[in-house]
Design an enzyme around this catalytic site. Structure first.
Site, PDB file in Angstrom:
ATOM      1  N   SER A 153       6.098   3.843   8.668  1.00  0.00           N
ATOM      2  CA  SER A 153       4.919   4.585   9.097  1.00  0.00           C
ATOM      3  C   SER A 153       4.346   4.139  10.437  1.00  0.00           C
ATOM      4  CB  SER A 153       3.871   4.495   7.987  1.00  0.00           C
ATOM      5  OG  SER A 153       2.818   5.332   8.267  1.00  0.00           O
ATOM      6  N   HIS A 154       3.115   3.625  10.440  1.00  0.00           N
ATOM      7  CA  HIS A 154       2.454   3.305  11.711  1.00  0.00           C
ATOM      8  C   HIS A 154       2.897   1.950  12.263  1.00  0.00           C
ATOM      9  CE1 HIS A 154       0.129   1.161   8.698  1.00  0.00           C
ATOM     10  NE2 HIS A 154      -0.279   0.361   9.655  1.00  0.00           N
ATOM     11  N   LYS A 191      -0.631  12.496   2.786  1.00  0.00           N
ATOM     12  CA  LYS A 191      -1.469  12.883   3.899  1.00  0.00           C
ATOM     13  C   LYS A 191      -0.584  13.609   4.903  1.00  0.00           C
ATOM     14  CE  LYS A 191      -1.500   8.165   5.791  1.00  0.00           C
ATOM     15  NZ  LYS A 191      -1.036   7.234   4.744  1.00  0.00           N
ATOM     16  N   LYS A 250      10.204   3.979   0.738  1.00  0.00           N
ATOM     17  CA  LYS A 250       9.291   4.310  -0.352  1.00  0.00           C
ATOM     18  C   LYS A 250       9.885   5.416  -1.217  1.00  0.00           C
ATOM     19  CE  LYS A 250       6.384   7.071   2.764  1.00  0.00           C
ATOM     20  NZ  LYS A 250       5.024   7.507   3.067  1.00  0.00           N
ATOM     21  N   GLU A 255      -8.690   9.436   4.346  1.00  0.00           N
ATOM     22  CA  GLU A 255      -8.908   8.004   4.539  1.00  0.00           C
ATOM     23  C   GLU A 255      -9.382   7.751   5.966  1.00  0.00           C
ATOM     24  OE1 GLU A 255      -6.179   5.187   2.267  1.00  0.00           O
ATOM     25  OE2 GLU A 255      -4.790   6.562   3.245  1.00  0.00           O
ATOM     26  N   GLU A 256     -10.107   6.619   6.125  1.00  0.00           N
ATOM     27  CA  GLU A 256     -10.611   6.242   7.446  1.00  0.00           C
ATOM     28  C   GLU A 256      -9.494   5.952   8.425  1.00  0.00           C
ATOM     29  OE1 GLU A 256      -9.890   2.986   8.486  1.00  0.00           O
ATOM     30  OE2 GLU A 256      -8.888   2.703   6.554  1.00  0.00           O
ATOM     31  N   SER A 257      -8.288   5.673   7.918  1.00  0.00           N
ATOM     32  CA  SER A 257      -7.175   5.292   8.780  1.00  0.00           C
ATOM     33  C   SER A 257      -6.440   6.507   9.341  1.00  0.00           C
ATOM     34  CB  SER A 257      -6.200   4.419   7.992  1.00  0.00           C
ATOM     35  OG  SER A 257      -5.789   5.092   6.812  1.00  0.00           O
ATOM     36  N   ASP A 285       2.293  11.422   8.925  1.00  0.00           N
ATOM     37  CA  ASP A 285       1.262  11.746   7.941  1.00  0.00           C
ATOM     38  C   ASP A 285      -0.157  11.468   8.415  1.00  0.00           C
ATOM     39  OD1 ASP A 285       1.524   9.016   7.815  1.00  0.00           O
ATOM     40  OD2 ASP A 285       1.991   8.923   5.667  1.00  0.00           O
ATOM     41  N   ARG A 286      -0.294  10.814   9.584  1.00  0.00           N
ATOM     42  CA  ARG A 286      -1.648  10.555  10.082  1.00  0.00           C
ATOM     43  C   ARG A 286      -2.013  11.528  11.199  1.00  0.00           C
ATOM     44  NH1 ARG A 286      -2.975   4.190  10.358  1.00  0.00           N
ATOM     45  NH2 ARG A 286      -2.011   3.587   8.390  1.00  0.00           N
ATOM     46  N   THR A 337       0.831  -1.207   0.000  1.00  0.00           N
ATOM     47  CA  THR A 337       0.000   0.000   0.000  1.00  0.00           C
ATOM     48  C   THR A 337       0.865   1.257   0.000  1.00  0.00           C
ATOM     49  OG1 THR A 337      -1.601  -1.230   1.343  1.00  0.00           O
ATOM     50  CG2 THR A 337      -1.937   1.142   1.171  1.00  0.00           C
ATOM     51  N   ARG A 386       7.657  -2.689   2.931  1.00  0.00           N
ATOM     52  CA  ARG A 386       7.727  -2.806   4.389  1.00  0.00           C
ATOM     53  C   ARG A 386       8.013  -4.235   4.781  1.00  0.00           C
ATOM     54  NH1 ARG A 386       2.907   1.001   6.792  1.00  0.00           N
ATOM     55  NH2 ARG A 386       3.415   2.611   5.287  1.00  0.00           N
ATOM     56  N   ASP A 413       1.447   9.701  13.613  1.00  0.00           N
ATOM     57  CA  ASP A 413       2.031   8.361  13.559  1.00  0.00           C
ATOM     58  C   ASP A 413       3.544   8.415  13.334  1.00  0.00           C
ATOM     59  OD1 ASP A 413       1.988   9.209  10.917  1.00  0.00           O
ATOM     60  OD2 ASP A 413       1.735   7.192  10.131  1.00  0.00           O
ATOM     61  N   ASP A 418       5.629   8.378  10.818  1.00  0.00           N
ATOM     62  CA  ASP A 418       6.223   9.273   9.829  1.00  0.00           C
ATOM     63  C   ASP A 418       5.475  10.592   9.668  1.00  0.00           C
ATOM     64  OD1 ASP A 418       4.062   7.957   8.672  1.00  0.00           O
ATOM     65  OD2 ASP A 418       4.898   8.041   6.658  1.00  0.00           O
ATOM     66  N   THR A 456      -7.707   2.182  -1.361  1.00  0.00           N
ATOM     67  CA  THR A 456      -6.910   2.525  -0.182  1.00  0.00           C
ATOM     68  C   THR A 456      -5.476   2.883  -0.569  1.00  0.00           C
ATOM     69  OG1 THR A 456      -8.232   1.138   1.264  1.00  0.00           O
ATOM     70  CG2 THR A 456      -5.955   1.523   1.937  1.00  0.00           C
TER      71      THR A 456
HETATM   72  C1  VG1 Z   1      -3.032   1.211   5.785  1.00  0.00           C
HETATM   73  C2  VG1 Z   1      -4.284   2.047   5.787  1.00  0.00           C
HETATM   74  C3  VG1 Z   1      -4.311   2.958   4.579  1.00  0.00           C
HETATM   75  C4  VG1 Z   1      -3.034   3.818   4.570  1.00  0.00           C
HETATM   76  C5  VG1 Z   1      -1.821   2.926   4.634  1.00  0.00           C
HETATM   77  C6  VG1 Z   1      -0.537   3.723   4.745  1.00  0.00           C
HETATM   78  O1  VG1 Z   1      -2.994   0.383   4.631  1.00  0.00           O
HETATM   79  O2  VG1 Z   1      -5.432   1.225   5.802  1.00  0.00           O
HETATM   80  O3  VG1 Z   1      -5.469   3.752   4.629  1.00  0.00           O
HETATM   81  O4  VG1 Z   1      -2.990   4.599   3.407  1.00  0.00           O
HETATM   82  O5  VG1 Z   1      -1.891   2.075   5.772  1.00  0.00           O
HETATM   83  O6  VG1 Z   1      -0.577   4.555   5.853  1.00  0.00           O
HETATM   84  P1  VG1 Z   1      -3.419  -1.156   4.658  1.00  0.00           P
HETATM   85  O7  VG1 Z   1      -3.128  -1.677   3.270  1.00  0.00           O
HETATM   86  O8  VG1 Z   1      -2.648  -1.806   5.740  1.00  0.00           O
HETATM   87  O9  VG1 Z   1      -4.881  -1.165   4.981  1.00  0.00           O
HETATM   88  V1  VG1 Z   1       0.844   4.910   6.656  1.00  0.00           V
HETATM   89  O10 VG1 Z   1       0.525   6.234   7.554  1.00  0.00           O
HETATM   90  O11 VG1 Z   1       1.101   3.377   7.473  1.00  0.00           O
HETATM   91  O12 VG1 Z   1       1.958   5.057   5.416  1.00  0.00           O
HETATM   92 CO    CO Z   2       2.185   7.184   8.113  1.00  0.00          CO
END
Ligand code: VG1
Ligand code: CO
Length: 591
Positions: A161-162, A424, A174, A411-413, A329-330, A66, A70, A325, A327, A392
């Site tokens: 990221s998270h 983001k 990335k 996004e919902e996340s 962006d959330r 996504t 990772r 989070d 990095d 997503t």
């Molecule tokens: C998750 C989230 C998605 C977000 C992605 C990267 O992906 O659901 O909304 O864009 O993480 O966010 P997935 O494929 O695990 O559902 V970040 O802030 O971890 O780069």
């Molecule tokens: Co992130």
């Protein structure tokens, strides 16, 4: 003087690193082209350095998900693993010679080593100029900001990221393209293809560059410029928002708490919230970026940042709490007594965007990822603007933003963003909320309640089933797809399926089609259930079940989405045979 002559003298200019005067005659004509040629010229005249071509063998698992590649830190620590992937990026992204590259990461374990590898490889591959955040640090939105500001070729961002950090945690790499946004699917596919056939990579022989000091170093004719990671980003925020008004809010005694989760946003939040906007000292907590994020999971949600939600239940002196989070962006937003679901936050910001200087001229359109609740669709409808539904991941918003079709997206996340960068942006969302609170002079929870009164409420929750067997998860999704034609008209408890599909996205800008982006089941009663597999996990499979139910006249209380969603969760469980197939009676995490 002609450009070529000026170029000839370049070695004598290296210590000063001044760009060619715009008065130079000859080609290239534009300043942009001058800059590019100047970089080539530095490259030709810089100190020669030994470039090694190292033989290597492909790894079979370097397919970005996504958001970038990772894996466990241990996987990245295998000899040649990082180098192979970085070379695949450079090979797939276009000719790097004479170009500028931005490099930085979220500071997690291994960031300090990989950043030096990327620098040596970028020099060997012919980049002329590298911008690196001090200590190898850059938040994802700040990297996007700098790529755009410098009109760079792109950026390599080191982050998972998270995902958890530390030596036992995850690492990630990335690539963002010249628009500042995540590489589109066509490019990530090309990177993955290249990684599967790679047989050498290039790297210069050089000691580590000292990244603790601002300034420039010459690495075989490649200039490595270490910059303050915060200043360009902070300046951009100041252009977008009414800083005077927000400072006035803090001056009037408004209190907030920002939890940087010992990840990348600490330095950014301290400068912007505490130094520039005058929030009281201590507003930013866990502000020191640590390689293991202090042992916490840097995913800002009511589970991993529970203490913030509790704080806002018990201490009335706070007007807002927020977190970001790994990095940066959330964003997680907590109003007094109320967690604001990210889907609602996107809708509220869209409805109030006219109050923010950068968006006061109106919005071109909005976009949300498919699983994100449809709350923002109602706002777009009332504003008479388009609302796009994308798969997503942030890479799908880029085209819409570049084409001027949308101004805001989310996004919902817990990701929200706008045209200002191509990622983001966590702190941006917090500043947006502060600007709206300051302008409306109304508590954040009241703003949300009024929003629900006007537009209705979309109850929402995400149930994650983590660490599933990969085959079990794949079979569940495949069987679900196979059964879709039989579902419409069938009832599950009080809900009846109206329609369902396997979501495919047709990009209206470049006409590409992305299939199998999640299964959608719509119920007649205004409810929806989505099933998809995560593309960011690093062990086993994670099934995400997204639940939504619309309530046109919600009660005034702020209680979460629990009760109205029980029947939706049951129906989803029955439809997918979730418990029987996974052996799980309940989700690992509910957010
Ligand atoms: C998750 C989230 C998605 C977000 C992605 C990267 O992906 O659901 O909304 O864009 O993480 O966010 P997935 O494929 O695990 O559902 V970040 O802030 O971890 O780069
Ligand atoms: Co992130």
């Amino acid at each position: 003087m002609l450009f070529d002559d000026w170029c000839h003298e370049a070695p004598f200019r290296l210590s000063g690193i001044e760009p060619p005067p715009s008065s130079l005659g000859g080609s290239p004509a534009s300043i942009q082209a001058h800059q590019g040629a100047w970089h080539v010229c530095l490259k030709e005249h810089g100190e020669p350095m030994n470039t090694n071509k190292v033989p290597t063998k492909p790894f079979p698992d370097q397919k970005p998900g996504t958001s970038g590649l990772r894996k466990k830190v241990k996987t990245f620590q295998q000899p040649h693993y990082v180098e192979n992937f970085v070379q695949a990026i450079f090979d797939a992204a276009g000719d790097p010679r004479g170009k500028e590259l931005i490099v930085g990461g979220d500071g997690r374990f291994f960031n300090d080593r990989v950043v030096q590898t990327v620098i040596r490889m970028a020099a060997a591959n012919g980049f002329a100029w590298l911008i690196v955040g001090r200590d190898g640090l850059l938040s994802t939105p700040a990297a996007s900001c700098i790529i755009r500001k410098r009109r760079a070729f792109g950026g390599v961002i080191l982050s998972a990221s998270h995902n958890p950090g530390g030596s036992e945690g995850d690492f990630g790499i990335k690539f963002n393209a010249s628009n500042g946004g995540p590489a589109p699917e066509s490019l990530t596919d090309a990177i993955s293809r290249r990684s599967s056939e790679i047989d050498t990579y290039s790297i210069v022989d050089a000691p580590d560059v000292d990244l603790s000091r601002l300034g420039e170093t010459d690495l075989g004719g490649t200039v490595v410029e270490v910059v303050d990671p915060v200043s360009d980003y902070a300046a951009l925020m100041e252009e977008l928002f009414d800083f005077d008004r927000i400072a006035g809010l803090f001056a009037s005694g408004f209190r907030m708490r920002f939890d940087a989760m010992n990840a990348i946003t600490g330095p950014y939040a301290r400068v912007i919230l505490e130094e520039r906007l005058g929030a009281e000292a201590g507003t930013v907590t866990n502000g020191e970026p640590l390689p293991d994020f202090g042992g916490r999971h840097p995913d800002p949600n009511p589970v991993h940042a529970r203490d913030l939600v509790e704080l806002m239940q018990r201490d009335e002196s706070f007007g807002l709490a927020a977190a970001s989070d790994g990095d940066g962006d959330r964003n997680m937003i907590v109003a007094p007594g109320m967690f604001v679901s990210p889907s609602d936050s996107l809708a509220v910001l869209t409805a109030n965007a006219h109050l923010v200087p950068a968006y006061s001229g109106g919005l071109a359109g909005v976009a949300r990822s498919m699983p994100t609740s449809r709350a923002v669709d109602r706002v777009a409808d009332s504003l008479g603007i388009d609302c796009y539904e994308t798969p997503t991941g942030w890479k799908f918003f880029g085209n819409l933003l570049d084409a001027g079709r949308i101004t805001l997206c989310g996004e919902e996340s817990a990701g929200t963003g706008s045209t200002h960068v191509r990622e983001k942006d966590g702190l941006w969302a917090v500043l947006f909320w502060l600007n709206v609170i300051a302008t409306r002079g109304m508590p954040a929870d009241e703003i949300v309640r009024q929003h629900w009164k006007r537009f209705g409420r979309h109850h929402y929750a995400r149930h994650d089933y983590e660490g599933l067997d990969q085959d079990v998860a794949n079979d569940l999704m495949q069987d679900l797809r196979d059964r879709l034609p039989d579902l419409p008209g069938r009832s599950f408890g009080p809900l009846t399926v109206e329609s369902c599909d396997d979501f495919a996205y047709h990009d209206p800008v470049d006409d590409t089609v992305s299939r199998h982006q999640g299964v959608r089941v719509f119920f007649r009663e205004g409810a929806r259930a989505i099933f998809r597999l995560s593309g960011t996990g690093t062990s086993g499979a994670t099934l995400r079940l997204y639940l939504e139910r619309f309530d046109p006249s919600p009660a005034d209380d702020a209680a979460g989405g629990g009760e109205p969603l029980v029947s939706v969760a049951r129906a989803a469980g029955e439809i997918s045979e979730l418990a029987a197939r996974t052996g799980r009676g309940s989700p690992t995490t509910i957010t």
